[in-house]
Design a protein around this motif. Structure first.
Motif, PDB file in Angstrom:
ATOM      1  N   ALA A 156       0.834  -1.198   0.000  1.00  0.00           N
ATOM      2  CA  ALA A 156       0.000   0.000   0.000  1.00  0.00           C
ATOM      3  C   ALA A 156       0.869   1.248   0.000  1.00  0.00           C
ATOM      4  CB  ALA A 156      -0.926   0.013   1.215  1.00  0.00           C
ATOM      5  N   VAL A 157       0.310   2.324  -0.491  1.00  0.00           N
ATOM      6  CA  VAL A 157       1.015   3.607  -0.565  1.00  0.00           C
ATOM      7  C   VAL A 157       0.392   4.582   0.432  1.00  0.00           C
ATOM      8  CG1 VAL A 157       1.682   5.542  -2.041  1.00  0.00           C
ATOM      9  CG2 VAL A 157       1.499   3.239  -3.014  1.00  0.00           C
ATOM     10  N   TRP A 158       1.238   5.176   1.271  1.00  0.00           N
ATOM     11  CA  TRP A 158       0.803   6.241   2.170  1.00  0.00           C
ATOM     12  C   TRP A 158       1.121   7.575   1.491  1.00  0.00           C
ATOM     13  CZ3 TRP A 158      -1.158   5.422   7.221  1.00  0.00           C
ATOM     14  CH2 TRP A 158      -1.086   4.108   7.696  1.00  0.00           C
ATOM     15  N   SER A 159       0.135   8.454   1.429  1.00  0.00           N
ATOM     16  CA  SER A 159       0.360   9.740   0.772  1.00  0.00           C
ATOM     17  C   SER A 159      -0.144  10.884   1.637  1.00  0.00           C
ATOM     18  CB  SER A 159      -0.333   9.791  -0.600  1.00  0.00           C
ATOM     19  OG  SER A 159      -1.738   9.725  -0.450  1.00  0.00           O
ATOM     20  N   CYS A 160       0.483  12.028   1.448  1.00  0.00           N
ATOM     21  CA  CYS A 160       0.041  13.267   2.086  1.00  0.00           C
ATOM     22  C   CYS A 160      -0.171  14.295   0.981  1.00  0.00           C
ATOM     23  CB  CYS A 160       1.068  13.783   3.089  1.00  0.00           C
ATOM     24  SG  CYS A 160       0.563  15.316   3.901  1.00  0.00           S
ATOM     25  N   THR A 161      -1.392  14.754   0.823  1.00  0.00           N
ATOM     26  CA  THR A 161      -1.696  15.787  -0.161  1.00  0.00           C
ATOM     27  C   THR A 161      -1.766  17.123   0.563  1.00  0.00           C
ATOM     28  OG1 THR A 161      -2.985  14.209  -1.464  1.00  0.00           O
ATOM     29  CG2 THR A 161      -3.304  16.541  -1.939  1.00  0.00           C
ATOM     30  N   ARG A 162      -0.855  18.014   0.235  1.00  0.00           N
ATOM     31  CA  ARG A 162      -0.791  19.318   0.906  1.00  0.00           C
ATOM     32  C   ARG A 162      -1.251  20.421  -0.041  1.00  0.00           C
ATOM     33  NH1 ARG A 162       1.608  22.230   5.079  1.00  0.00           N
ATOM     34  NH2 ARG A 162       2.118  24.378   4.504  1.00  0.00           N
ATOM     35  N   ALA A 163      -2.296  21.132   0.362  1.00  0.00           N
ATOM     36  CA  ALA A 163      -2.776  22.302  -0.376  1.00  0.00           C
ATOM     37  C   ALA A 163      -2.186  23.539   0.306  1.00  0.00           C
ATOM     38  CB  ALA A 163      -4.295  22.357  -0.379  1.00  0.00           C
ATOM     39  N   THR A 164      -1.213  24.163  -0.347  1.00  0.00           N
ATOM     40  CA  THR A 164      -0.534  25.319   0.233  1.00  0.00           C
ATOM     41  C   THR A 164      -1.242  26.601  -0.176  1.00  0.00           C
ATOM     42  OG1 THR A 164       1.587  24.169   0.192  1.00  0.00           O
ATOM     43  CG2 THR A 164       1.643  26.571   0.403  1.00  0.00           C
ATOM     44  N   LEU A 180      -4.379   6.304   2.554  1.00  0.00           N
ATOM     45  CA  LEU A 180      -3.733   5.003   2.372  1.00  0.00           C
ATOM     46  C   LEU A 180      -4.365   4.351   1.154  1.00  0.00           C
ATOM     47  CD1 LEU A 180      -1.867   2.691   3.449  1.00  0.00           C
ATOM     48  CD2 LEU A 180      -3.882   1.855   4.687  1.00  0.00           C
ATOM     49  N   ARG A 181      -3.539   3.987   0.163  1.00  0.00           N
ATOM     50  CA  ARG A 181      -4.065   3.367  -1.056  1.00  0.00           C
ATOM     51  C   ARG A 181      -3.594   1.919  -1.140  1.00  0.00           C
ATOM     52  NH1 ARG A 181      -6.785   4.860  -5.320  1.00  0.00           N
ATOM     53  NH2 ARG A 181      -6.742   3.532  -7.154  1.00  0.00           N
ATOM     54  N   PRO A 182      -4.513   0.956  -0.946  1.00  0.00           N
ATOM     55  CA  PRO A 182      -4.163  -0.455  -1.120  1.00  0.00           C
ATOM     56  C   PRO A 182      -3.877  -0.742  -2.594  1.00  0.00           C
ATOM     57  CG  PRO A 182      -6.221  -0.162   0.124  1.00  0.00           C
ATOM     58  CD  PRO A 182      -5.889   1.147  -0.509  1.00  0.00           C
ATOM     59  N   PRO A 183      -3.329  -1.914  -2.893  1.00  0.00           N
ATOM     60  CA  PRO A 183      -3.035  -2.228  -4.306  1.00  0.00           C
ATOM     61  C   PRO A 183      -4.279  -2.323  -5.172  1.00  0.00           C
ATOM     62  CG  PRO A 183      -2.647  -4.118  -2.871  1.00  0.00           C
ATOM     63  CD  PRO A 183      -2.855  -2.956  -1.981  1.00  0.00           C
ATOM     64  N   THR A 184      -5.454  -2.566  -4.570  1.00  0.00           N
ATOM     65  CA  THR A 184      -6.711  -2.572  -5.320  1.00  0.00           C
ATOM     66  C   THR A 184      -7.735  -1.736  -4.574  1.00  0.00           C
ATOM     67  OG1 THR A 184      -7.471  -4.578  -4.187  1.00  0.00           O
ATOM     68  CG2 THR A 184      -6.281  -4.868  -6.278  1.00  0.00           C
ATOM     69  N   SER A 188      -8.564   4.811  -2.566  1.00  0.00           N
ATOM     70  CA  SER A 188      -7.780   5.274  -1.440  1.00  0.00           C
ATOM     71  C   SER A 188      -8.668   5.436  -0.216  1.00  0.00           C
ATOM     72  CB  SER A 188      -7.105   6.612  -1.766  1.00  0.00           C
ATOM     73  OG  SER A 188      -6.165   6.458  -2.793  1.00  0.00           O
ATOM     74  N   LEU A 189      -8.085   5.225   0.949  1.00  0.00           N
ATOM     75  CA  LEU A 189      -8.815   5.333   2.207  1.00  0.00           C
ATOM     76  C   LEU A 189      -8.358   6.582   2.943  1.00  0.00           C
ATOM     77  CD1 LEU A 189      -8.379   1.617   3.351  1.00  0.00           C
ATOM     78  CD2 LEU A 189     -10.251   2.586   2.012  1.00  0.00           C
ATOM     79  N   ALA A 190      -9.311   7.398   3.400  1.00  0.00           N
ATOM     80  CA  ALA A 190      -8.970   8.587   4.167  1.00  0.00           C
ATOM     81  C   ALA A 190      -8.445   8.170   5.535  1.00  0.00           C
ATOM     82  CB  ALA A 190     -10.184   9.489   4.316  1.00  0.00           C
ATOM     83  N   VAL A 191      -7.307   8.713   5.923  1.00  0.00           N
ATOM     84  CA  VAL A 191      -6.697   8.418   7.220  1.00  0.00           C
ATOM     85  C   VAL A 191      -6.967   9.553   8.197  1.00  0.00           C
ATOM     86  CG1 VAL A 191      -4.526   8.004   8.440  1.00  0.00           C
ATOM     87  CG2 VAL A 191      -4.946   6.929   6.219  1.00  0.00           C
ATOM     88  N   THR A 192      -6.541  10.752   7.848  1.00  0.00           N
ATOM     89  CA  THR A 192      -6.770  11.915   8.700  1.00  0.00           C
ATOM     90  C   THR A 192      -6.504  13.166   7.884  1.00  0.00           C
ATOM     91  OG1 THR A 192      -6.267  12.928  10.852  1.00  0.00           O
ATOM     92  CG2 THR A 192      -4.411  12.095   9.569  1.00  0.00           C
ATOM     93  N   GLU A 193      -6.837  14.317   8.451  1.00  0.00           N
ATOM     94  CA  GLU A 193      -6.563  15.583   7.792  1.00  0.00           C
ATOM     95  C   GLU A 193      -6.308  16.638   8.850  1.00  0.00           C
ATOM     96  OE1 GLU A 193     -10.658  17.687   6.706  1.00  0.00           O
ATOM     97  OE2 GLU A 193     -10.514  15.683   5.791  1.00  0.00           O
ATOM     98  N   ALA A 194      -5.667  17.716   8.450  1.00  0.00           N
ATOM     99  CA  ALA A 194      -5.371  18.817   9.362  1.00  0.00           C
ATOM    100  C   ALA A 194      -5.344  20.109   8.571  1.00  0.00           C
ATOM    101  CB  ALA A 194      -4.032  18.595  10.064  1.00  0.00           C
TER     102      ALA A 194
END
Length: 641
Positions: free
Chosen positions: A519-527, A539-543, A546-552
């Motif tokens: 799986a791939v862990w990603s952080c999308t930052r809107a500056t 978190l994006r599994p191979p199939t 993507s699953l939302a983990v958290t946001e700030a």
């Protein structure tokens, strides 16, 4: 010692402290002053705040006590808006000034969400090395209602910057930006003339002097008889401000200036459009900006200033992008203003442009009609096309660029993000002229603002032999397009009125339990244009999706000053078993779980069975190579929390 001698002695002590600590005091004032000020005004007010602290600090020194603390308190009092006001000296005519230390403005933007006293506490503790009690004492002297609370708020935002004293960053850069920076002081400055292009010859300068004399005479009469026709009343007796409404004084940049400058942003845009010589239209636009008539629709982007011009702005465009619609675009320091006439109605739109560059100053929205927009491209854009971000395999569809630099493009969801569903995501792909940089293409997304949003990508760094961390790269390569296609729907939540760039950072790869794949862990930052950022961890599994983990919101995480990251979530396998997953960025060497789950694992990832419900969530921390401890998401130093 007599009273006069004690007074002179106190002033001398305060003067010595100010002279010795001037750069540090200037930095304190600069970072405490209101974030909505542009860099020029902030810098001049910072100088004034430090210099005017002399007399008040001298009086305190005369009564005994810590002179440096007294000076700091007076600087904070003035910068926080509690000190006396007066003429905004020193004046600087014909120049725009800003600190040469770019990190200083980044720190200022990162601290913009704090109160003035919390910003002061941040500087005192993080940059000047004061203990918390000493910083609280300075704030109390400066008039803070809850000094200890302001210090706690500052320490809670400790990831916002790096500085001198006790808060030096250690370790290699981890994420999207170089590490190890320190925030310098603003005493060293860059300058740029505001009206150099208007003074091309001595003859024109002589005519300008004559015009000023004539204007002064006219203004003298105006103070008696009232303002001229169509001029806002508030400008009648203000020569400098009144000159800002004169179309003849608008700054106009030569057509090829962009190809021979080290500053490639909106200041290099020439005046374009067929109506740049229409004085009546320009006068209406300036007058509406200065004093919007009744019925004018005024839209101001978040944190932007709606103040009228105080000096002649730069003209970027004047024309009719579509039949029946006249548009004028101005640049005023760190903001752009769009004036529109359509169907007998006027509108005014204002947005920020802080630190715009070759990518974020590449396109401007002139008009919208349905789901299409007419844009003005930067003069350094050589080619343009559109692509669907959700279909990375499809080629770019070329767009014709008009002789005035305009193109018509589609955009998703109407005038603003609606957040309802996610269909095709058209984006603009443009390429810079070779005179700027060879083979430089980049993506721009329309999210409802005057300016487009620059999309970038930072791939994961894996293994002991992984290359050093680098800046975010353009999202035009196959890997970047493939990942953005998977996360394109996250753009639905981006407010293009406030955001200038979005970076997708794949900060970790992890093997899922029960052989479910990687799986791939990603952080999308809107500056934002203010420098603050909103982040979403997924978190994006191979199939599957993507699953939302958290946001700030309003966080330094996943940016230049928040390069160390830990994220955690509970994931359910096909067997029905829940697992506690966690992953850290490049510098993480071990992850520890406490509370309802007690375990520690070396490396950058953790995957263990989660405690059965209704157990409370576990608390996870990570240790960096430097020995520092961070908590999930916000990457705060565990020793400081």
């Amino acid at each position: 010692m007599g009273r006069r001698q004690r007074s002179a002695s106190g002033l001398s002590q305060a003067e010595a402290v100010i002279n010795e600590r001037y750069p540090q005091l200037l930095r304190l004032a600069y970072l405490v002053l209101p974030p909505e000020l542009d860099r020029h005004a902030r810098l001049l007010r910072a100088h004034r705040g430090v210099q005017r602290s002399l007399r008040a600090a001298g009086r305190r020194a005369r009564r005994g006590g810590d002179v440096l603390a007294a000076v700091r308190a007076e600087v904070v009092r003035y910068s926080a808006g509690r000190g006396p006001r007066g003429p905004l000296l020193p004046w600087v005519w014909g120049l725009r000034m800003w600190p040469s230390a770019e990190e200083l403005d980044e720190a200022a933007r990162a601290l913009a969400g704090l109160s003035p006293y919390a910003r002061a506490a941040h500087v005192l503790c993080r940059f000047d090395g004061l203990e918390e009690d000493a910083a609280a004492e300075v704030l109390a002297r400066a008039g803070a209602g809850d000094p200890a609370g302001e210090v706690r708020a500052a320490l809670a935002a400790g990831g916002a910057g790096a500085g001198e004293g006790r808060h030096e960053r250690t370790g290699a850069a981890d994420g999207p930006g170089p590490g190890g920076e320190t925030v310098s002081h603003p005493a060293d400055v860059h300058t740029r003339p505001t009206d150099l292009l208007l003074r091309r010859t001595r003859v024109r300068a002589a005519w300008a002097v004559a015009a000023v004399l004539l204007l002064a005479a006219a203004l003298t009469r105006a103070t008696v008889t009232g303002p001229g026709p169509g001029l806002p009343v508030g400008y009648a007796g203000a020569p400098a401000a009144r000159a800002a409404l004169d179309p003849a004084r608008l700054v106009r940049v030569p057509a090829r200036a962009w190809s021979d400058t080290g500053r490639v942003d909106f200041t290099a845009w020439p005046a374009r459009g067929p109506r740049t010589g229409d004085r009546a239209l320009l006068a209406r636009a300036l007058g509406t900006w200065a004093a919007p008539p009744a019925g004018t629709a005024v839209t101001v982007a978040p944190t932007a200033s709606a103040e009228p011009p105080g000096h002649p702005p730069q003209l970027l465009f004047a024309g009719d992008p579509q039949p029946g619609t006249a548009v004028v675009v101005f640049l005023d320091a760190d903001r752009v203003v769009r004036y529109t006439e359509r169907g007998g109605r006027r509108s005014l739109d204002i947005a920020r442009t802080d630190d715009a560059n070759v990518t974020t100053a590449a396109a401007f929205t002139l008009t919208r009609d349905g789901n299409t927009a007419r844009r003005l491209l930067a003069p350094w854009i050589a080619t343009a096309g559109t692509r669907d971000l959700t279909a990375p395999a499809q080629p770019v569809r070329p767009l014709p660029i008009g002789p005035d630099g305009t193109v018509t493009t589609a955009f998703p969801g109407g005038d603003a993000p609606k957040g309802a569903g996610c269909g095709p995501q058209p984006v603009l792909e443009v390429a810079s002229s070779p005179r700027i940089v060879e083979k430089h293409a980049f993506l721009l997304a329309d999210r409802g603002g005057l300016l487009t949003v620059h999309l970038t990508y930072t791939p994961p760094a894996e293994g002991a032999d992984a290359p050093p961390a680098r800046q975010p790269r353009e999202a035009t390569g196959p890997a970047a397009l493939a990942r953005w296609a998977q996360e394109a729907c996250t753009l639905e939540a981006v407010d293009g009125r406030a955001v200038r760039a979005v970076n997708l950072w794949d900060f970790a790869l992890t093997e899922l339990p029960e052989g479910a794949g990687r799986a791939v862990w990603s952080c999308t930052r809107a500056t934002h244009w203010t420098g603050q950022g909103d982040v979403r961890i997924r978190l994006r599994p191979p199939t599957g999706a993507s699953l939302a983990v958290t946001e700030a919101r309003s966080t330094a995480a996943c940016g230049r000053f928040g390069q160390h990251l830990l994220a955690t979530t509970v994931w359910r396998a096909r067997s029905g078993q829940d697992y506690q997953l966690a992953a850290g960025s490049r510098e993480v060497t071990g992850i520890t779980a406490t509370g309802s789950l007690r375990t520690r694992t070396p490396g950058r990832s953790l995957a263990v069975p989660a405690p059965p419900a209704p157990a409370p969530p576990a608390t996870l921390t990570a240790t960096l190579r430097s020995g520092a401890v961070i908590t999930a998401l916000d990457a705060r130093d565990g020793g400081r929390d």
